[in-house]
Design a protein around this motif. Sequence first.
Motif, PDB file in Angstrom:
ATOM      1  N   ASP A  43      30.604  46.669  32.642  1.00  6.14           N
ATOM      2  CA  ASP A  43      31.403  46.343  31.660  1.00  6.14           C
ATOM      3  C   ASP A  43      32.274  45.031  32.427  1.00  6.14           C
ATOM      4  OD1 ASP A  43      34.014  45.628  30.291  1.00  6.14           O
ATOM      5  OD2 ASP A  43      33.750  47.598  29.156  1.00  6.14           O
ATOM      6  N   ASN A  45      35.137  43.240  31.474  1.00  4.41           N
ATOM      7  CA  ASN A  45      36.495  43.692  31.171  1.00  4.41           C
ATOM      8  C   ASN A  45      37.184  44.727  32.151  1.00  4.41           C
ATOM      9  OD1 ASN A  45      36.891  41.599  29.348  1.00  4.41           O
ATOM     10  ND2 ASN A  45      36.030  42.744  27.716  1.00  4.41           N
ATOM     11  N   GLN A  46      36.378  45.918  32.066  1.00  2.00           N
ATOM     12  CA  GLN A  46      36.600  46.991  32.823  1.00  2.00           C
ATOM     13  C   GLN A  46      36.799  46.625  34.397  1.00  2.00           C
ATOM     14  OE1 GLN A  46      34.136  50.105  32.743  1.00  2.00           O
ATOM     15  NE2 GLN A  46      35.930  51.587  33.100  1.00  2.00           N
ATOM     16  N   MET A  48      37.454  43.504  35.705  1.00  3.26           N
ATOM     17  CA  MET A  48      38.502  42.745  35.704  1.00  3.26           C
ATOM     18  C   MET A  48      39.730  43.421  36.127  1.00  3.26           C
ATOM     19  SD  MET A  48      38.080  39.253  33.489  1.00  3.26           S
ATOM     20  CE  MET A  48      36.914  39.371  32.348  1.00  3.26           C
ATOM     21  N   GLN A  49      40.000  44.674  35.206  1.00  2.00           N
ATOM     22  CA  GLN A  49      41.048  45.321  35.480  1.00  2.00           C
ATOM     23  C   GLN A  49      40.923  46.157  36.850  1.00  2.00           C
ATOM     24  OE1 GLN A  49      43.644  45.533  33.443  1.00  2.00           O
ATOM     25  NE2 GLN A  49      44.569  46.725  34.951  1.00  2.00           N
ATOM     26  N   SER A 121      39.956  38.140  39.437  1.00  2.00           N
ATOM     27  CA  SER A 121      40.316  39.118  38.809  1.00  2.00           C
ATOM     28  C   SER A 121      40.610  38.769  36.992  1.00  2.00           C
ATOM     29  CB  SER A 121      41.434  40.006  39.250  1.00  2.00           C
ATOM     30  OG  SER A 121      42.586  39.164  39.161  1.00  2.00           O
ATOM     31  N   ASP A 122      40.714  37.357  37.069  1.00  2.00           N
ATOM     32  CA  ASP A 122      40.960  36.840  35.656  1.00  2.00           C
ATOM     33  C   ASP A 122      39.773  36.325  35.005  1.00  2.00           C
ATOM     34  OD1 ASP A 122      43.870  37.525  35.522  1.00  2.00           O
ATOM     35  OD2 ASP A 122      44.118  35.660  36.787  1.00  2.00           O
ATOM     36  N   GLY A 123      38.502  36.527  35.818  1.00  4.06           N
ATOM     37  CA  GLY A 123      37.291  35.951  35.316  1.00  4.06           C
ATOM     38  C   GLY A 123      37.031  34.566  35.727  1.00  4.06           C
TER      39      GLY A 123
END
Length: 142
Positions: A43, A45-46, A48-49, A121-123
Amino acid sequence: MDKYIIGISAILVALVVVALTFPGLTDNETETNTTSSLKWGTDLNQAMQEAKNTDKNIFVDFHADWCSYCKQMDEETYTDPQVEEKLTQNYVLVKVNVDDNPDLSSQYQAYSLPTMVILDSDGNEINRIIGYQTPEQLLDQI
């Protein structure tokens, strides 16, 4: 006709004996040989967090089940102790199957496999590595 059936039967028996004697010749054996201790997420998104929380970048491995070079990277490159150490220390790891995630693959333009993309970390893309990499080649780029 009986000689034909006996001949075919003998060939089939020989093939079974070879397959049982040399299990490394089958694709299934190749997939189970991976002994990498890397913990891959799926994932983004996970990831990145987690990258924000740990102050790490993200290493995304775009791959497919049918990609022989992707499997070779899993077996030879990602199992190298130095590669494992560097990836674990510096990155949040994500594997993306391009067949299961066509939108994400398109977003990051992962059209040639394997493609590895390093993200902040922001993609946002920091670096891109395309094609099979030996452990030494990958270490030089990460």
